[in-house]
Design an enzyme around this catalytic site. Structure first.
Site, PDB file in Angstrom:
ATOM      1  N   SER A 132      73.899  51.060  57.114  1.00 45.13           N
ATOM      2  CA  SER A 132      72.768  51.064  56.147  1.00 45.13           C
ATOM      3  C   SER A 132      73.348  52.005  55.128  1.00 45.13           C
ATOM      4  O   SER A 132      74.347  51.989  54.556  1.00 45.13           O
ATOM      5  CB  SER A 132      71.669  51.699  56.830  1.00 45.13           C
ATOM      6  OG  SER A 132      70.514  51.924  55.953  1.00 45.13           O
ATOM      7  N   TYR A 146      67.439  48.661  45.998  1.00 40.78           N
ATOM      8  CA  TYR A 146      68.495  49.110  47.169  1.00 40.78           C
ATOM      9  C   TYR A 146      67.997  49.761  48.236  1.00 40.78           C
ATOM     10  O   TYR A 146      68.318  49.274  49.346  1.00 40.78           O
ATOM     11  CB  TYR A 146      69.781  50.021  46.234  1.00 40.78           C
ATOM     12  CG  TYR A 146      70.781  50.379  47.408  1.00 40.78           C
ATOM     13  CD1 TYR A 146      71.854  49.388  48.070  1.00 40.78           C
ATOM     14  CD2 TYR A 146      70.989  51.834  47.636  1.00 40.78           C
ATOM     15  CE1 TYR A 146      72.624  49.875  48.817  1.00 40.78           C
ATOM     16  CE2 TYR A 146      72.156  52.071  48.355  1.00 40.78           C
ATOM     17  CZ  TYR A 146      72.750  51.463  49.168  1.00 40.78           C
ATOM     18  OH  TYR A 146      74.024  51.397  50.161  1.00 40.78           O
ATOM     19  N   LYS A 150      67.771  48.736  52.331  1.00 45.90           N
ATOM     20  CA  LYS A 150      68.375  49.412  53.258  1.00 45.90           C
ATOM     21  C   LYS A 150      67.235  49.717  54.420  1.00 45.90           C
ATOM     22  O   LYS A 150      67.435  49.824  55.584  1.00 45.90           O
ATOM     23  CB  LYS A 150      69.129  50.412  52.718  1.00 45.90           C
ATOM     24  CG  LYS A 150      70.584  50.159  52.322  1.00 45.90           C
ATOM     25  CD  LYS A 150      71.560  49.450  52.768  1.00 45.90           C
ATOM     26  CE  LYS A 150      72.510  49.233  52.452  1.00 45.90           C
ATOM     27  NZ  LYS A 150      73.735  48.622  53.053  1.00 45.90           N
TER      28      LYS A 150
HETATM   29  P1  NAP Z   1      82.812  48.641  48.241  1.00 46.19           P
HETATM   30  O1  NAP Z   1      83.993  49.202  48.153  1.00 46.19           O
HETATM   31  O2  NAP Z   1      82.023  47.942  46.864  1.00 46.19           O
HETATM   32  O3  NAP Z   1      82.530  47.643  49.335  1.00 46.19           O
HETATM   33  C1  NAP Z   1      81.648  46.454  49.275  1.00 46.19           C
HETATM   34  C2  NAP Z   1      82.066  45.310  49.892  1.00 46.19           C
HETATM   35  O4  NAP Z   1      81.127  44.303  50.281  1.00 46.19           O
HETATM   36  C3  NAP Z   1      83.256  44.310  49.248  1.00 46.19           C
HETATM   37  O5  NAP Z   1      84.197  44.194  50.185  1.00 46.19           O
HETATM   38  C4  NAP Z   1      82.526  43.484  48.755  1.00 46.19           C
HETATM   39  O6  NAP Z   1      83.335  42.375  48.616  1.00 46.19           O
HETATM   40  C5  NAP Z   1      81.641  43.203  49.716  1.00 46.19           C
HETATM   41  N1  NAP Z   1      80.502  42.261  49.373  1.00 46.19           N
HETATM   42  C6  NAP Z   1      79.581  42.078  48.352  1.00 46.19           C
HETATM   43  N2  NAP Z   1      78.898  40.949  48.475  1.00 46.19           N
HETATM   44  C7  NAP Z   1      79.170  40.355  49.506  1.00 46.19           C
HETATM   45  C8  NAP Z   1      79.018  38.837  50.044  1.00 46.19           C
HETATM   46  N3  NAP Z   1      78.072  38.048  49.400  1.00 46.19           N
HETATM   47  N4  NAP Z   1      79.917  38.432  51.053  1.00 46.19           N
HETATM   48  C9  NAP Z   1      80.682  39.126  51.428  1.00 46.19           C
HETATM   49  N5  NAP Z   1      80.925  40.402  51.038  1.00 46.19           N
HETATM   50  C10 NAP Z   1      80.472  40.873  50.036  1.00 46.19           C
HETATM   51  O7  NAP Z   1      81.601  49.560  48.665  1.00 46.19           O
HETATM   52  P2  NAP Z   1      81.599  50.423  50.107  1.00 46.19           P
HETATM   53  O8  NAP Z   1      81.043  51.575  49.642  1.00 46.19           O
HETATM   54  O9  NAP Z   1      82.811  50.165  51.183  1.00 46.19           O
HETATM   55  O10 NAP Z   1      80.252  49.760  50.687  1.00 46.19           O
HETATM   56  C11 NAP Z   1      80.119  49.346  52.174  1.00 46.19           C
HETATM   57  C12 NAP Z   1      78.479  49.438  52.531  1.00 46.19           C
HETATM   58  O11 NAP Z   1      78.366  50.581  52.646  1.00 46.19           O
HETATM   59  C13 NAP Z   1      77.502  48.760  51.640  1.00 46.19           C
HETATM   60  O12 NAP Z   1      76.661  48.081  52.510  1.00 46.19           O
HETATM   61  C14 NAP Z   1      76.922  49.819  50.917  1.00 46.19           C
HETATM   62  O13 NAP Z   1      75.506  49.695  50.730  1.00 46.19           O
HETATM   63  C15 NAP Z   1      77.032  50.950  51.955  1.00 46.19           C
HETATM   64  N6  NAP Z   1      77.037  52.432  51.600  1.00 46.19           N
HETATM   65  C16 NAP Z   1      77.850  52.630  50.678  1.00 46.19           C
HETATM   66  C17 NAP Z   1      77.959  54.204  50.252  1.00 46.19           C
HETATM   67  C18 NAP Z   1      78.734  54.750  49.177  1.00 46.19           C
HETATM   68  O14 NAP Z   1      78.327  55.737  48.737  1.00 46.19           O
HETATM   69  N7  NAP Z   1      79.800  54.484  48.974  1.00 46.19           N
HETATM   70  C19 NAP Z   1      76.828  54.911  50.693  1.00 46.19           C
HETATM   71  C20 NAP Z   1      75.946  54.488  51.627  1.00 46.19           C
HETATM   72  C21 NAP Z   1      76.006  53.307  52.074  1.00 46.19           C
HETATM   73  P3  NAP Z   1      83.947  41.823  47.055  1.00 46.19           P
HETATM   74  O15 NAP Z   1      85.135  42.409  46.689  1.00 46.19           O
HETATM   75  O16 NAP Z   1      84.124  40.422  47.092  1.00 46.19           O
HETATM   76  O17 NAP Z   1      82.903  42.120  46.022  1.00 46.19           O
END
Ligand code: NAP
Length: 276
Positions: A132, A146, A150
């Site tokens: 989340s 967003y 979540k």
């Molecule tokens: P990230 O580096 O952008 O990674 C997101 C991943 O999700 C990428 O591998 C992307 O693949 C994949 N994705 C997007 N759409 C998809 C689909 N339809 N099917 C399969 N994969 C898909 O960002 P992250 O920070 O690691 O995010 C991971 C999780 O953490 C997310 O759920 C995000 O909401 C959560 N989150 C992030 C933060 C932050 O600040 N970084 C904070 C709180 C929560 P592609 O490369 O193919 O696009």
């Protein structure tokens, strides 16, 4: 016997780091991504299987689960990590843009979970870990859609947890704060281009832009490591704990949300998001 984890969205960020960490701890890892050409962040190891899985494509979900079970014999933990953030004012977002946000962040996680549950039920064990966000507990301006996705993920996980408990299956939530080290924030800007600008909001946008720039500076430097460790803890601590909030940056606001009255919470968040 070695344990096996299936993770979605491992092309970058938390997903890639989690895949590498579990593999380093001796786990079998089904590292799934929608485009397997983007596997450069995943270490090469015989206990890592890279599989194609787009959370918006049910066939690819079924196939990745089947491939993983064929290769490793079993799946113990599923990490629903794939997701992105739609950033911009609500009024400028089309229904299609909102639907796409829910398709990935909510319905994608639900579809992966629905597909793995027969396997978990058959062995009366398994753990679902849903990634989340602080935005799953707090409504953030410019990220209301967003946050809605979540919040939905959290409400669903919380209810699901009771349904699964009697079958020996756990459902858990990780709430990361900001992690500028992943692709998430730069991608938020790209997704935001899908949102129409409306002039009347410009003074607010300027103000909130400054708030968010300031917040980026308060993100935990080791946010990715903390999130990965929390996911590993959720997979291995043997408890039925529901929520893990591993980063320090959002602790004050989560504390206000959960440990004070609604009035105090609102007064506190007004000072952040509606500065005079
Ligand atoms: P990230 O580096 O952008 O990674 C997101 C991943 O999700 C990428 O591998 C992307 O693949 C994949 N994705 C997007 N759409 C998809 C689909 N339809 N099917 C399969 N994969 C898909 O960002 P992250 O920070 O690691 O995010 C991971 C999780 O953490 C997310 O759920 C995000 O909401 C959560 N989150 C992030 C933060 C932050 O600040 N970084 C904070 C709180 C929560 P592609 O490369 O193919 O696009």
């Amino acid at each position: 016997m070695k344990k096996t984890v299936l993770i979605t969205g491992t092309s970058s960020g938390f997903g890639a780091a989690t895949a590498n960490y579990f593999a380093a701890q001796g786990w079998n890892v089904i590292a799934t991504m929608r485009d397997t050409r983007k596997d450069q962040n995943i270490g090469k190891s015989e206990n890592i299987l890279i599989s194609q899985l787009d959370v918006q494509d049910k066939n690819s979900i079924d196939k990745a689960i089947e491939e993983g079970i064929n290769q490793f014999g079993n799946i113990d933990v599923v990490v629903n990590n794939a997701g992105y953030g739609l950033f911009g004012i609500f009024e400028g977002a089309s229904r299609e843009a909102v639907q796409a946000q829910f398709d990935v962040n909510v319905f994608g996680a639900m579809d992966v979970t629905r597909a793995i549950l027969p396997h978990f039920r058959s062995k009366r064990s398994g753990i679902i870990i849903n990634i989340s966000s602080g935005a799953g507990a707090i409504g953030f301006p410019m990220a209301s859609i967003y946050s809605a996705s979540k919040f939905a993920l959290e409400g669903w996980t919380e209810g699901l947890r009771y349904e699964l408990a009697s079958l020996g299956i756990a459902a858990k939530i990780i709430e990361p704060g900001g992690a500028p080290q992943t692709s998430f924030m730069s991608r938020m800007g790209d997704e935001g281009l899908a949102i129409q600008q409306i002039g009347d909001y410009l003074p607010f946008l300027e103000q909130i832009g400054k708030v968010y720039n300031g917040m980026q500076g308060t993100a935990d430097a080791d946010a990715v490591e903390k999130v990965v460790h929390a996911i590993f803890e959720a997979a291995t601590d043997g408890t039925d704990r529901l929520r893990y909030s591993p980063t320090d940056d959002i602790k004050p606001i989560l504390d206000a949300r959960r440990n004070t009255s609604e009035e105090k919470y609102q007064a506190f968040t007004n000072t952040i998001f509606l500065p005079k």
